[in-house]
Design a protein around this motif. Structure first.
Motif, PDB file in Angstrom:
ATOM      1  N   VAL A   1     -17.468 -11.269  19.761  1.00  0.00           N
ATOM      2  CA  VAL A   1     -17.384 -11.121  21.154  1.00  0.00           C
ATOM      3  C   VAL A   1     -16.127 -11.307  21.796  1.00  0.00           C
ATOM      4  CG1 VAL A   1     -18.149 -12.026  23.497  1.00  0.00           C
ATOM      5  CG2 VAL A   1     -19.953 -11.698  21.865  1.00  0.00           C
ATOM      6  N   GLU A   2     -15.487 -12.182  21.378  1.00  0.00           N
ATOM      7  CA  GLU A   2     -13.910 -12.553  21.654  1.00  0.00           C
ATOM      8  C   GLU A   2     -13.073 -11.259  21.493  1.00  0.00           C
ATOM      9  OE1 GLU A   2     -13.008 -16.142  20.082  1.00  0.00           O
ATOM     10  OE2 GLU A   2     -14.246 -17.426  21.179  1.00  0.00           O
ATOM     11  N   GLU A   3     -13.142 -10.821  20.254  1.00  0.00           N
ATOM     12  CA  GLU A   3     -12.507  -9.402  19.928  1.00  0.00           C
ATOM     13  C   GLU A   3     -12.707  -8.474  20.783  1.00  0.00           C
ATOM     14  OE1 GLU A   3     -12.409  -6.307  16.139  1.00  0.00           O
ATOM     15  OE2 GLU A   3     -13.522  -8.318  15.827  1.00  0.00           O
ATOM     16  N   LEU A   4     -13.932  -8.179  21.041  1.00  0.00           N
ATOM     17  CA  LEU A   4     -14.278  -7.131  21.938  1.00  0.00           C
ATOM     18  C   LEU A   4     -13.841  -7.195  23.209  1.00  0.00           C
ATOM     19  CD1 LEU A   4     -17.831  -6.369  20.831  1.00  0.00           C
ATOM     20  CD2 LEU A   4     -15.990  -4.922  20.527  1.00  0.00           C
ATOM     21  N   ASP A   5     -13.635  -8.289  23.597  1.00  0.00           N
ATOM     22  CA  ASP A   5     -13.149  -8.924  25.074  1.00  0.00           C
ATOM     23  C   ASP A   5     -11.702  -8.537  25.245  1.00  0.00           C
ATOM     24  OD1 ASP A   5     -13.915  -9.381  27.775  1.00  0.00           O
ATOM     25  OD2 ASP A   5     -13.312 -11.644  27.589  1.00  0.00           O
ATOM     26  N   ARG A   6     -11.160  -8.967  24.314  1.00  0.00           N
ATOM     27  CA  ARG A   6      -9.501  -8.591  24.011  1.00  0.00           C
ATOM     28  C   ARG A   6      -9.455  -7.080  24.027  1.00  0.00           C
ATOM     29  NH1 ARG A   6      -9.787 -12.858  20.292  1.00  0.00           N
ATOM     30  NH2 ARG A   6      -9.595 -11.279  18.609  1.00  0.00           N
TER      31      ARG A   6
ATOM     32  N   ASP B   1     -21.333 -18.123  14.858  1.00  0.00           N
ATOM     33  CA  ASP B   1     -19.898 -18.183  14.835  1.00  0.00           C
ATOM     34  C   ASP B   1     -19.238 -16.829  14.859  1.00  0.00           C
ATOM     35  OD1 ASP B   1     -19.626 -20.717  15.135  1.00  0.00           O
ATOM     36  OD2 ASP B   1     -19.470 -21.277  13.145  1.00  0.00           O
ATOM     37  N   VAL B   2     -19.991 -15.850  13.725  1.00  0.00           N
ATOM     38  CA  VAL B   2     -19.494 -14.265  13.530  1.00  0.00           C
ATOM     39  C   VAL B   2     -19.598 -13.578  14.861  1.00  0.00           C
ATOM     40  CG1 VAL B   2     -19.845 -12.595  12.366  1.00  0.00           C
ATOM     41  CG2 VAL B   2     -19.729 -14.524  11.147  1.00  0.00           C
ATOM     42  N   TYR B   3     -20.613 -13.844  15.737  1.00  0.00           N
ATOM     43  CA  TYR B   3     -20.930 -13.376  16.584  1.00  0.00           C
ATOM     44  C   TYR B   3     -19.899 -13.714  17.941  1.00  0.00           C
ATOM     45  CZ  TYR B   3     -25.307 -11.028  15.202  1.00  0.00           C
ATOM     46  OH  TYR B   3     -26.123 -10.216  14.467  1.00  0.00           O
TER      47      TYR B   3
END
Length: 148
Positions: A16-21, A10-12
């Protein structure tokens, strides 16, 4: 699957979503920076037009051309720094995705087996440089033509 492993996954996923944004917000910033520099070229041309009230001014014209050149060099420098940041963000996201695939046991598809992009990293950069070169040549040509 253990509870601790599920939390790691879940943390990963969140990372990943944060880095995509982050990546897409940097793309938007990249175009904003480009437009600001293009506005700077136009402002220098307009400033030259306004300052040459008494007729052609060769000294002022050469200064404006030099400032446009320095502005273009500054764009290239800041643009390269920004592209490094974009590439770093994308590589970090890919590292997190690889770790996520490893932890979850899902095989990762290999990109590029069937299709490889012609310009994998520089599609926006090429467009921006092309637009900048046209703007710089136009501004310099206008100033050079009217300064004598």
């Amino acid at each position: 699957m253990s509870h601790n492993l599920k939390e790691k996954i879940d943390v990963y996923k969140i990372r990943v979503e944060e880095l995509d944004r982050n990546y897409f917000s940097h793309r938007e910033l990249e175009w904003r920076i480009t437009l600001q520099f293009l506005s700077g070229y136009a402002a220098i041309g307009a400033g030259y037009y306004a300052l040459r009230k008494d007729g052609p001014n060769e000294f002022l014209g050469w200064w404006c051309i030099a400032i446009i050149g320095l502005l273009f060099i500054a764009y290239l420098f800041f643009g390269s720094l920004h592209r490094q940041r974009l590439r770093w963000t994308r590589e970090l996201k890919n590292d997190y995705l690889a770790k996520l695939h490893t932890l979850s046991g899902v095989p990762q598809e290999e990109a590029g087996k069937t299709y490889t992009p012609r310009f994998p990293h520089f599609y926006a950069f090429g467009t921006q440089i092309f637009v900048h070169i046209i703007a710089v040549i136009s501004a310099v040509a206008y100033i050079y033509k009217t300064m004598k």
